[in-house]
Design a protein around this motif. Structure first.
Motif, PDB file in Angstrom:
ATOM      1  N   ALA A  41     168.359 -10.781  58.295  1.00  0.00           N
ATOM      2  CA  ALA A  41     167.069 -10.375  58.859  1.00  0.00           C
ATOM      3  C   ALA A  41     166.393  -9.332  57.972  1.00  0.00           C
ATOM      4  CB  ALA A  41     167.263  -9.805  60.263  1.00  0.00           C
ATOM      5  N   THR A  42     165.112  -9.132  58.214  1.00  0.00           N
ATOM      6  CA  THR A  42     164.391  -8.063  57.528  1.00  0.00           C
ATOM      7  C   THR A  42     164.883  -6.727  58.071  1.00  0.00           C
ATOM      8  OG1 THR A  42     162.434  -9.481  57.336  1.00  0.00           O
ATOM      9  CG2 THR A  42     162.117  -7.116  57.010  1.00  0.00           C
ATOM     10  N   LEU A  43     165.341  -5.869  57.194  1.00  0.00           N
ATOM     11  CA  LEU A  43     165.820  -4.553  57.610  1.00  0.00           C
ATOM     12  C   LEU A  43     164.780  -3.495  57.273  1.00  0.00           C
ATOM     13  CD1 LEU A  43     169.563  -4.440  56.450  1.00  0.00           C
ATOM     14  CD2 LEU A  43     168.637  -5.188  58.643  1.00  0.00           C
ATOM     15  N   VAL A  44     164.522  -2.618  58.223  1.00  0.00           N
ATOM     16  CA  VAL A  44     163.669  -1.464  57.982  1.00  0.00           C
ATOM     17  C   VAL A  44     164.517  -0.228  58.267  1.00  0.00           C
ATOM     18  CG1 VAL A  44     161.568  -0.243  58.603  1.00  0.00           C
ATOM     19  CG2 VAL A  44     161.604  -2.740  58.655  1.00  0.00           C
ATOM     20  N   LEU A  45     164.805   0.519  57.211  1.00  0.00           N
ATOM     21  CA  LEU A  45     165.720   1.655  57.329  1.00  0.00           C
ATOM     22  C   LEU A  45     164.961   2.963  57.301  1.00  0.00           C
ATOM     23  CD1 LEU A  45     168.419   0.448  54.764  1.00  0.00           C
ATOM     24  CD2 LEU A  45     168.249  -0.093  57.188  1.00  0.00           C
ATOM     25  N   HIS A  46     165.215   3.781  58.303  1.00  0.00           N
ATOM     26  CA  HIS A  46     164.684   5.133  58.342  1.00  0.00           C
ATOM     27  C   HIS A  46     165.813   6.107  57.987  1.00  0.00           C
ATOM     28  CE1 HIS A  46     161.733   2.913  60.652  1.00  0.00           C
ATOM     29  NE2 HIS A  46     160.943   3.948  60.683  1.00  0.00           N
ATOM     30  N   LEU A  47     165.451   7.270  57.528  1.00  0.00           N
ATOM     31  CA  LEU A  47     166.425   8.325  57.219  1.00  0.00           C
ATOM     32  C   LEU A  47     167.520   7.808  56.290  1.00  0.00           C
ATOM     33  CD1 LEU A  47     166.839   9.772  60.843  1.00  0.00           C
ATOM     34  CD2 LEU A  47     165.270  10.523  59.058  1.00  0.00           C
ATOM     35  N   ALA A  48     167.147   6.950  55.345  1.00  0.00           N
ATOM     36  CA  ALA A  48     168.149   6.317  54.495  1.00  0.00           C
ATOM     37  C   ALA A  48     167.891   6.496  53.008  1.00  0.00           C
ATOM     38  CB  ALA A  48     168.219   4.818  54.814  1.00  0.00           C
ATOM     39  N   GLY A  72     168.103  -9.184  45.633  1.00  0.00           N
ATOM     40  CA  GLY A  72     167.419  -9.139  46.928  1.00  0.00           C
ATOM     41  C   GLY A  72     166.229  -8.198  46.886  1.00  0.00           C
ATOM     42  N   PRO A  73     165.062  -8.646  47.360  1.00  0.00           N
ATOM     43  CA  PRO A  73     163.861  -7.806  47.307  1.00  0.00           C
ATOM     44  C   PRO A  73     163.983  -6.580  48.208  1.00  0.00           C
ATOM     45  CG  PRO A  73     163.307 -10.122  47.689  1.00  0.00           C
ATOM     46  CD  PRO A  73     164.775  -9.977  47.911  1.00  0.00           C
ATOM     47  N   VAL A  74     163.479  -5.453  47.724  1.00  0.00           N
ATOM     48  CA  VAL A  74     163.497  -4.217  48.494  1.00  0.00           C
ATOM     49  C   VAL A  74     162.271  -3.400  48.117  1.00  0.00           C
ATOM     50  CG1 VAL A  74     164.960  -3.121  46.772  1.00  0.00           C
ATOM     51  CG2 VAL A  74     164.848  -2.149  49.066  1.00  0.00           C
ATOM     52  N   ALA A  75     161.797  -2.637  49.064  1.00  0.00           N
ATOM     53  CA  ALA A  75     160.666  -1.744  48.800  1.00  0.00           C
ATOM     54  C   ALA A  75     160.916  -0.413  49.488  1.00  0.00           C
ATOM     55  CB  ALA A  75     159.363  -2.363  49.304  1.00  0.00           C
ATOM     56  N   VAL A  76     160.436   0.635  48.867  1.00  0.00           N
ATOM     57  CA  VAL A  76     160.488   1.972  49.455  1.00  0.00           C
ATOM     58  C   VAL A  76     159.054   2.485  49.531  1.00  0.00           C
ATOM     59  CG1 VAL A  76     161.221   4.363  49.128  1.00  0.00           C
ATOM     60  CG2 VAL A  76     162.805   2.488  48.613  1.00  0.00           C
ATOM     61  N   VAL A  77     158.659   2.872  50.730  1.00  0.00           N
ATOM     62  CA  VAL A  77     157.325   3.438  50.915  1.00  0.00           C
ATOM     63  C   VAL A  77     157.493   4.878  51.377  1.00  0.00           C
ATOM     64  CG1 VAL A  77     155.084   3.247  52.048  1.00  0.00           C
ATOM     65  CG2 VAL A  77     156.407   1.174  51.527  1.00  0.00           C
ATOM     66  N   ALA A  78     157.059   5.801  50.561  1.00  0.00           N
ATOM     67  CA  ALA A  78     157.144   7.224  50.894  1.00  0.00           C
ATOM     68  C   ALA A  78     155.781   7.722  51.345  1.00  0.00           C
ATOM     69  CB  ALA A  78     157.617   8.026  49.684  1.00  0.00           C
ATOM     70  N   ARG A  79     155.788   8.517  52.404  1.00  0.00           N
ATOM     71  CA  ARG A  79     154.565   9.136  52.925  1.00  0.00           C
ATOM     72  C   ARG A  79     153.480   8.091  53.209  1.00  0.00           C
ATOM     73  NH1 ARG A  79     156.660  11.767  48.709  1.00  0.00           N
ATOM     74  NH2 ARG A  79     155.164  10.830  47.267  1.00  0.00           N
ATOM     75  N   ALA A  80     153.884   7.022  53.890  1.00  0.00           N
ATOM     76  CA  ALA A  80     152.967   5.912  54.175  1.00  0.00           C
ATOM     77  C   ALA A  80     151.702   6.397  54.854  1.00  0.00           C
ATOM     78  CB  ALA A  80     153.662   4.871  55.055  1.00  0.00           C
ATOM     79  N   SER A  81     150.567   5.935  54.365  1.00  0.00           N
ATOM     80  CA  SER A  81     149.218   6.196  54.889  1.00  0.00           C
ATOM     81  C   SER A  81     148.640   7.536  54.449  1.00  0.00           C
ATOM     82  CB  SER A  81     149.162   6.102  56.424  1.00  0.00           C
ATOM     83  OG  SER A  81     149.580   7.302  57.054  1.00  0.00           O
ATOM     84  N   ARG A  82     149.418   8.380  53.793  1.00  0.00           N
ATOM     85  CA  ARG A  82     148.911   9.680  53.371  1.00  0.00           C
ATOM     86  C   ARG A  82     148.240   9.576  51.990  1.00  0.00           C
ATOM     87  NH1 ARG A  82     153.646  13.975  55.285  1.00  0.00           N
ATOM     88  NH2 ARG A  82     154.100  12.961  57.269  1.00  0.00           N
ATOM     89  N   ASP A  83     147.545  10.619  51.620  1.00  0.00           N
ATOM     90  CA  ASP A  83     146.867  10.618  50.325  1.00  0.00           C
ATOM     91  C   ASP A  83     147.847  10.496  49.167  1.00  0.00           C
ATOM     92  OD1 ASP A  83     144.425  10.853  51.590  1.00  0.00           O
ATOM     93  OD2 ASP A  83     144.333  13.036  51.369  1.00  0.00           O
ATOM     94  N   ASP A  84     149.069  11.013  49.353  1.00  0.00           N
ATOM     95  CA  ASP A  84     150.069  10.956  48.287  1.00  0.00           C
ATOM     96  C   ASP A  84     151.093   9.848  48.513  1.00  0.00           C
ATOM     97  OD1 ASP A  84     151.207  12.132  50.502  1.00  0.00           O
ATOM     98  OD2 ASP A  84     152.256  13.708  49.381  1.00  0.00           O
ATOM     99  N   VAL A  98     162.623   2.335  53.969  1.00  0.00           N
ATOM    100  CA  VAL A  98     163.182   1.326  53.073  1.00  0.00           C
ATOM    101  C   VAL A  98     163.117  -0.033  53.773  1.00  0.00           C
ATOM    102  CG1 VAL A  98     165.208   0.591  51.760  1.00  0.00           C
ATOM    103  CG2 VAL A  98     164.756   3.040  52.096  1.00  0.00           C
ATOM    104  N   VAL A  99     162.524  -1.020  53.110  1.00  0.00           N
ATOM    105  CA  VAL A  99     162.403  -2.367  53.676  1.00  0.00           C
ATOM    106  C   VAL A  99     163.189  -3.321  52.780  1.00  0.00           C
ATOM    107  CG1 VAL A  99     160.839  -4.187  54.443  1.00  0.00           C
ATOM    108  CG2 VAL A  99     160.092  -1.789  54.502  1.00  0.00           C
ATOM    109  N   VAL A 100     164.050  -4.136  53.395  1.00  0.00           N
ATOM    110  CA  VAL A 100     164.896  -5.056  52.653  1.00  0.00           C
ATOM    111  C   VAL A 100     164.787  -6.448  53.260  1.00  0.00           C
ATOM    112  CG1 VAL A 100     167.236  -5.547  51.841  1.00  0.00           C
ATOM    113  CG2 VAL A 100     166.523  -3.174  52.234  1.00  0.00           C
ATOM    114  N   GLY A 101     164.671  -7.471  52.402  1.00  0.00           N
ATOM    115  CA  GLY A 101     164.693  -8.831  52.910  1.00  0.00           C
ATOM    116  C   GLY A 101     163.817  -9.779  52.124  1.00  0.00           C
ATOM    117  N   PRO A 102     164.085 -11.075  52.244  1.00  0.00           N
ATOM    118  CA  PRO A 102     163.347 -12.081  51.475  1.00  0.00           C
ATOM    119  C   PRO A 102     161.869 -12.183  51.828  1.00  0.00           C
ATOM    120  CG  PRO A 102     164.835 -13.130  53.059  1.00  0.00           C
ATOM    121  CD  PRO A 102     165.188 -11.684  53.029  1.00  0.00           C
TER     122      PRO A 102
END
Length: 249
Positions: A159-166, A185-197, A223-227
């Motif tokens: 499944a698509t994993l969305v990890l907080h505090l990781a 395996g595809p993965v993405a990290v989004v830091a400070r989502a929606s903020r100016d930085d 952290v988001v993981v999954g195809p």
């Protein structure tokens, strides 16, 4: 009076509901979660409102603030980052308020994972690729995970994993996840989502730890993981299919 537990969103001041904005603008007392709540929201509180940063307060002191406001006949806007339904510590506050006979309501907000998906311009449920999203976290200095809630068990489902505090543990977690999603395996990290930085990192489980280290990301990241992150060829959903019967029953 009423305590309003408010989802203050992921960081951008305009990512709150109209209801939340209305409550904040009228509340004579506002408790907020430190640096996680945008200052612009606090600026919309009434002139002379009592603003209390809860970053350095324990549960007893927070409860005392809420009870004191109740006894003074004052409404409280209790701001939590994201949406208060997950990892907000709202439940333990509610338990204290129930015992004290203090009424409360909940105003939902935009969760961090939704803001992260928006930054990635990705749907987390793609037809034929992934239809399940698991929101979970890892345990380091935080509250231990309950028995049976191991990351490997969720990863085994694909499944698509969305990890907080990781994100601080990404170097040790990536190999564990690669056992199920593969090194590529595809993965993405989004830091400070929606903020100016806001910062978006895209990669694979083989290289994401190096990217995170190089970028100096240590907190306030999802952290988001999954195809689904790399899905391009997939069937159209049944929702808008030309073969779907759209006549009224």
């Amino acid at each position: 009076m009423t305590v309003f537990f408010i989802g203050a969103g992921p960081g951008a001041a305009d990512l709150v509901t109209l209801r939340a904005a209305r409550v904040i603008a009228a509340a004579p007392v506002c408790l907020y979660a430190g640096a996680l709540v945008p200052r612009e929201l606090l600026d919309t509180a009434p002139a002379g409102a009592r603003l209390v940063d809860t970053a350095d307060l324990d549960l007893d002191r927070i409860t005392a603030e809420l009870v004191a406001a109740h006894e003074a006949g004052l409404d409280v806007a209790r701001l939590h980052s994201g949406d208060p339904s997950i990892w907000s510590a709202m439940a333990e506050q509610m338990r204290r308020l129930d015992a004290a006979g203090v009424p409360y309501e909940v105003v939902p907000g935009v969760p961090a994972f939704a803001a992260a998906a928006a930054a990635l311009k990705r749907e987390l449920t793609v037809p034929g690729v992934g239809q399940t999203v698991v929101l979970t976290r890892t345990s380091a200095r935080s509250t231990p995970m309950p028995p049976g809630e191991q990351l490997a068990a969720y990863a085994a489902t694909g499944a698509t994993l969305v990890l907080h505090l990781a994100v601080q543990r990404i170097a040790e977690l990536a190999p564990e996840l690669a056992e199920h999603y593969g090194d590529d395996g595809p993965v993405a990290v989004v830091a400070r989502a929606s903020r100016d930085d806001e910062l978006v990192l895209r990669g694979t489980l083989a290289d994401i730890a190096g990217q995170v280290e190089a970028a100096g990301v240590r907190r306030t990241a999802v952290v988001v993981v999954g195809p689904v992150l790399a899905a391009a060829e997939f069937p159209d959903s049944h929702l808008y299919s030309t073969t779907r019967c759209r006549g009224q029953a």
